[in-house]
Design a protein around this motif. Structure first.
Motif, PDB file in Angstrom:
ATOM      1  N   GLY A 173       0.820  -1.211   0.000  1.00  0.00           N
ATOM      2  CA  GLY A 173       0.000   0.000   0.000  1.00  0.00           C
ATOM      3  C   GLY A 173       0.851   1.256   0.000  1.00  0.00           C
ATOM      4  N   ALA A 174       1.936   1.255   0.776  1.00  0.00           N
ATOM      5  CA  ALA A 174       2.831   2.415   0.807  1.00  0.00           C
ATOM      6  C   ALA A 174       3.500   2.615  -0.542  1.00  0.00           C
ATOM      7  CB  ALA A 174       3.886   2.228   1.903  1.00  0.00           C
ATOM      8  N   ARG A 175       3.885   1.528  -1.177  1.00  0.00           N
ATOM      9  CA  ARG A 175       4.500   1.623  -2.508  1.00  0.00           C
ATOM     10  C   ARG A 175       3.516   2.229  -3.508  1.00  0.00           C
ATOM     11  NH1 ARG A 175       5.913  -3.990  -5.274  1.00  0.00           N
ATOM     12  NH2 ARG A 175       3.632  -4.049  -5.212  1.00  0.00           N
ATOM     13  N   THR A 176       2.278   1.782  -3.482  1.00  0.00           N
ATOM     14  CA  THR A 176       1.253   2.322  -4.378  1.00  0.00           C
ATOM     15  C   THR A 176       1.013   3.800  -4.107  1.00  0.00           C
ATOM     16  OG1 THR A 176       0.154   0.166  -4.552  1.00  0.00           O
ATOM     17  CG2 THR A 176      -1.167   2.107  -5.089  1.00  0.00           C
ATOM     18  N   ALA A 177       0.968   4.164  -2.825  1.00  0.00           N
ATOM     19  CA  ALA A 177       0.723   5.566  -2.464  1.00  0.00           C
ATOM     20  C   ALA A 177       1.865   6.462  -2.923  1.00  0.00           C
ATOM     21  CB  ALA A 177       0.524   5.687  -0.953  1.00  0.00           C
ATOM     22  N   MET A 178       3.100   6.016  -2.769  1.00  0.00           N
ATOM     23  CA  MET A 178       4.241   6.817  -3.235  1.00  0.00           C
ATOM     24  C   MET A 178       4.188   7.007  -4.741  1.00  0.00           C
ATOM     25  SD  MET A 178       7.619   5.754  -1.003  1.00  0.00           S
ATOM     26  CE  MET A 178       7.407   3.961  -1.012  1.00  0.00           C
ATOM     27  N   THR A 179       3.880   5.949  -5.460  1.00  0.00           N
ATOM     28  CA  THR A 179       3.820   6.021  -6.921  1.00  0.00           C
ATOM     29  C   THR A 179       2.720   6.974  -7.373  1.00  0.00           C
ATOM     30  OG1 THR A 179       4.641   3.749  -7.074  1.00  0.00           O
ATOM     31  CG2 THR A 179       3.574   4.656  -9.031  1.00  0.00           C
ATOM     32  N   ALA A 180       1.627   7.015  -6.601  1.00  0.00           N
ATOM     33  CA  ALA A 180       0.490   7.882  -6.946  1.00  0.00           C
ATOM     34  C   ALA A 180       0.675   9.307  -6.450  1.00  0.00           C
ATOM     35  CB  ALA A 180      -0.796   7.293  -6.370  1.00  0.00           C
ATOM     36  N   GLY A 181       1.793   9.597  -5.776  1.00  0.00           N
ATOM     37  CA  GLY A 181       2.020  10.937  -5.263  1.00  0.00           C
ATOM     38  C   GLY A 181       1.271  11.238  -3.980  1.00  0.00           C
ATOM     39  N   GLU A 182       0.663  10.227  -3.349  1.00  0.00           N
ATOM     40  CA  GLU A 182      -0.075  10.418  -2.102  1.00  0.00           C
ATOM     41  C   GLU A 182       0.875  10.152  -0.920  1.00  0.00           C
ATOM     42  OE1 GLU A 182      -3.402   7.778  -2.452  1.00  0.00           O
ATOM     43  OE2 GLU A 182      -4.467   9.121  -3.828  1.00  0.00           O
ATOM     44  N   LEU A 183       1.795  11.057  -0.733  1.00  0.00           N
ATOM     45  CA  LEU A 183       2.839  10.839   0.250  1.00  0.00           C
ATOM     46  C   LEU A 183       2.293  10.808   1.666  1.00  0.00           C
ATOM     47  CD1 LEU A 183       5.787  12.947  -1.206  1.00  0.00           C
ATOM     48  CD2 LEU A 183       4.868  10.733  -1.919  1.00  0.00           C
ATOM     49  N   TRP A 184       1.236  11.555   1.940  1.00  0.00           N
ATOM     50  CA  TRP A 184       0.635  11.549   3.271  1.00  0.00           C
ATOM     51  C   TRP A 184       0.130  10.150   3.621  1.00  0.00           C
ATOM     52  CZ3 TRP A 184      -4.374   9.909   3.828  1.00  0.00           C
ATOM     53  CH2 TRP A 184      -5.140   9.848   2.655  1.00  0.00           C
ATOM     54  N   HIS A 185      -0.443   9.463   2.636  1.00  0.00           N
ATOM     55  CA  HIS A 185      -0.967   8.123   2.887  1.00  0.00           C
ATOM     56  C   HIS A 185       0.170   7.114   3.076  1.00  0.00           C
ATOM     57  CE1 HIS A 185      -3.784   4.922   3.084  1.00  0.00           C
ATOM     58  NE2 HIS A 185      -3.438   4.367   1.946  1.00  0.00           N
ATOM     59  N   ALA A 186       1.220   7.268   2.278  1.00  0.00           N
ATOM     60  CA  ALA A 186       2.385   6.391   2.443  1.00  0.00           C
ATOM     61  C   ALA A 186       2.961   6.542   3.842  1.00  0.00           C
ATOM     62  CB  ALA A 186       3.439   6.717   1.391  1.00  0.00           C
ATOM     63  N   ARG A 187       3.046   7.775   4.335  1.00  0.00           N
ATOM     64  CA  ARG A 187       3.595   8.011   5.668  1.00  0.00           C
ATOM     65  C   ARG A 187       2.704   7.398   6.745  1.00  0.00           C
ATOM     66  NH1 ARG A 187       5.617  12.683   8.185  1.00  0.00           N
ATOM     67  NH2 ARG A 187       6.906  11.034   9.049  1.00  0.00           N
ATOM     68  N   HIS A 188       1.404   7.466   6.561  1.00  0.00           N
ATOM     69  CA  HIS A 188       0.468   6.846   7.506  1.00  0.00           C
ATOM     70  C   HIS A 188       0.709   5.331   7.574  1.00  0.00           C
ATOM     71  CE1 HIS A 188      -3.246   5.693   9.497  1.00  0.00           C
ATOM     72  NE2 HIS A 188      -3.542   4.922   8.474  1.00  0.00           N
ATOM     73  N   LEU A 189       0.892   4.708   6.433  1.00  0.00           N
ATOM     74  CA  LEU A 189       1.112   3.265   6.397  1.00  0.00           C
ATOM     75  C   LEU A 189       2.466   2.893   6.989  1.00  0.00           C
ATOM     76  CD1 LEU A 189      -0.404   2.420   2.898  1.00  0.00           C
ATOM     77  CD2 LEU A 189      -1.448   2.103   5.145  1.00  0.00           C
ATOM     78  N   PHE A 190       3.482   3.715   6.741  1.00  0.00           N
ATOM     79  CA  PHE A 190       4.794   3.442   7.320  1.00  0.00           C
ATOM     80  C   PHE A 190       4.756   3.539   8.846  1.00  0.00           C
ATOM     81  CE2 PHE A 190       6.994   4.144   3.158  1.00  0.00           C
ATOM     82  CZ  PHE A 190       7.708   2.953   3.167  1.00  0.00           C
ATOM     83  N   LYS A 191       3.939   4.422   9.379  1.00  0.00           N
ATOM     84  CA  LYS A 191       3.801   4.510  10.837  1.00  0.00           C
ATOM     85  C   LYS A 191       3.320   3.180  11.392  1.00  0.00           C
ATOM     86  CE  LYS A 191       1.561   7.243  14.473  1.00  0.00           C
ATOM     87  NZ  LYS A 191       0.647   8.391  14.780  1.00  0.00           N
ATOM     88  N   ARG A 192       2.380   2.556  10.710  1.00  0.00           N
ATOM     89  CA  ARG A 192       1.887   1.242  11.130  1.00  0.00           C
ATOM     90  C   ARG A 192       2.962   0.178  10.959  1.00  0.00           C
ATOM     91  NH1 ARG A 192      -3.420  -0.018   8.200  1.00  0.00           N
ATOM     92  NH2 ARG A 192      -4.052   1.691   9.562  1.00  0.00           N
ATOM     93  N   VAL A 193       3.687   0.235   9.852  1.00  0.00           N
ATOM     94  CA  VAL A 193       4.765  -0.727   9.597  1.00  0.00           C
ATOM     95  C   VAL A 193       5.801  -0.667  10.716  1.00  0.00           C
ATOM     96  CG1 VAL A 193       6.763  -1.154   8.098  1.00  0.00           C
ATOM     97  CG2 VAL A 193       4.490  -0.858   7.092  1.00  0.00           C
ATOM     98  N   HIS A 194       6.199   0.535  11.099  1.00  0.00           N
ATOM     99  CA  HIS A 194       7.205   0.691  12.147  1.00  0.00           C
ATOM    100  C   HIS A 194       6.706   0.106  13.471  1.00  0.00           C
ATOM    101  CE1 HIS A 194       8.520   4.476   9.717  1.00  0.00           C
ATOM    102  NE2 HIS A 194       8.936   3.363   9.157  1.00  0.00           N
ATOM    103  N   ALA A 195       5.412   0.308  13.769  1.00  0.00           N
ATOM    104  CA  ALA A 195       4.847  -0.216  15.018  1.00  0.00           C
ATOM    105  C   ALA A 195       4.897  -1.745  15.026  1.00  0.00           C
ATOM    106  CB  ALA A 195       3.413   0.278  15.196  1.00  0.00           C
ATOM    107  N   VAL A 196       4.554  -2.349  13.897  1.00  0.00           N
ATOM    108  CA  VAL A 196       4.596  -3.812  13.798  1.00  0.00           C
ATOM    109  C   VAL A 196       6.029  -4.307  13.929  1.00  0.00           C
ATOM    110  CG1 VAL A 196       4.199  -5.781  12.276  1.00  0.00           C
ATOM    111  CG2 VAL A 196       2.480  -3.974  12.438  1.00  0.00           C
ATOM    112  N   GLU A 197       6.959  -3.629  13.285  1.00  0.00           N
ATOM    113  CA  GLU A 197       8.360  -4.072  13.323  1.00  0.00           C
ATOM    114  C   GLU A 197       8.939  -3.978  14.729  1.00  0.00           C
ATOM    115  OE1 GLU A 197       9.497  -3.187   8.669  1.00  0.00           O
ATOM    116  OE2 GLU A 197       9.813  -1.613  10.163  1.00  0.00           O
ATOM    117  N   ARG A 198       8.486  -3.003  15.493  1.00  0.00           N
ATOM    118  CA  ARG A 198       8.940  -2.937  16.888  1.00  0.00           C
ATOM    119  C   ARG A 198       8.413  -4.139  17.684  1.00  0.00           C
ATOM    120  NH1 ARG A 198       8.070   2.688  15.985  1.00  0.00           N
ATOM    121  NH2 ARG A 198       5.969   2.586  16.869  1.00  0.00           N
TER     122      ARG A 198
END
Length: 258
Positions: A61-86
């Protein structure tokens, strides 16, 4: 009571266990021995695979959002990714409640199975940019799993998506020019702060995965020392080599240019 009400016991359309498919889920833990700690070992690794599944979903989802220029959405998804990785890092502590003596009681039952064969983990590495086709020859997997790995090798990575986001803002992304573009982003936060913050999200993903690899190898050394892995790898020495892996080496190199 309104005829369309579906919440609470009145609805009675779906149970908690039915929605989560708990009967089938809880049947998936099948120890190969009578050793009590084998259930712990199986459960923790199955939970890892569930987290891997979620991470793949969110990173796609983050990859799709970056490609679509929706950087705010990519950042939202990365926040979740970081939480899971912790959580992945902290979950190692659960395994470490099992002593080496406990593990050795059933370890021989695992061979030749090994975490080395985790297809989803390899998918995460490929998606993040660490593509290595040699794993296709070494992973014990079915045709469907091998097809997934081949597809990941052909797909754009997270870094490819970030380069697309840079180019959409008029920044050159050729091999010769991309570092200069990264420096522009870093030095002109007023104009490119969203791209800078997104680069930081990528770096946090990279860093947290490295922390997990380091935590994992320490756990392996604590459990089996210098013994070889059940899948035929060298065990801890192989895992320690992987701790030097960087998904986004240019973002690390950028620090030296600032």
């Amino acid at each position: 009571m309104p005829p369309d009400r579906s919440f609470g016991e009145e609805g009675a359309r779906l149970s908690y266990g039915g929605y989560l498919r708990l009967p089938s889920l809880l049947e998936q833990q099948q120890p190969q021995s009578s050793v009590p700690d084998e259930l712990l070992f199986i459960t923790v690794h199955q939970v890892y695979e569930l987290w891997f599944k979620l991470l793949l979903h969110e990173l796609e989802g983050a990859r799709t959002a970056m490609t679509a220029g929706e950087l705010w959405h990519a950042r939202h998804l990365f926040k979740r990714v970081h939480a899971v990785e912790r959580v992945l890092v902290e979950q190692v502590e659960v395994l470490e409640t099992m002593t080496p003596q406990d593990f050795l009681e059933f370890r021989s039952k695992l061979a030749p199975a090994s975490g080395f064969q985790s297809v989803q983990f390899r998918e995460l590495e490929f998606l993040s940019g660490a593509k290595d086709p040699r794993f296709l020859e070494r992973v014990r997997a079915g045709d469907g799993e091998l097809a997934r790995l081949r597809r990941r090798l052909e797909e754009p990575t997270l870094w490819d998506a970030y380069l697309t986001a840079l180019s959409q803002r008029g920044l050159p992304v050729s091999d010769e020019e991309v570092m200069a573009s990264l420096l522009v982003v870093a030095r002109d936060r007023r104009s490119y702060d969203d791209l800078w913050q997104l680069a930081e999200d990528l770096l946090t993903h990279d860093e947290t995965c490295a922390l997990w690899r380091m935590r994992h190898v320490q756990m392996v050394e604590r459990q089996i020392g210098t013994k070889s892995g059940t899948g035929g790898s060298t065990g801890a020495p192989y895992l320690r080599e992987r701790t030097r892996l960087h998904y986004f080496p240019l973002l690390w190199e950028l620090r030296g240019w600032l």
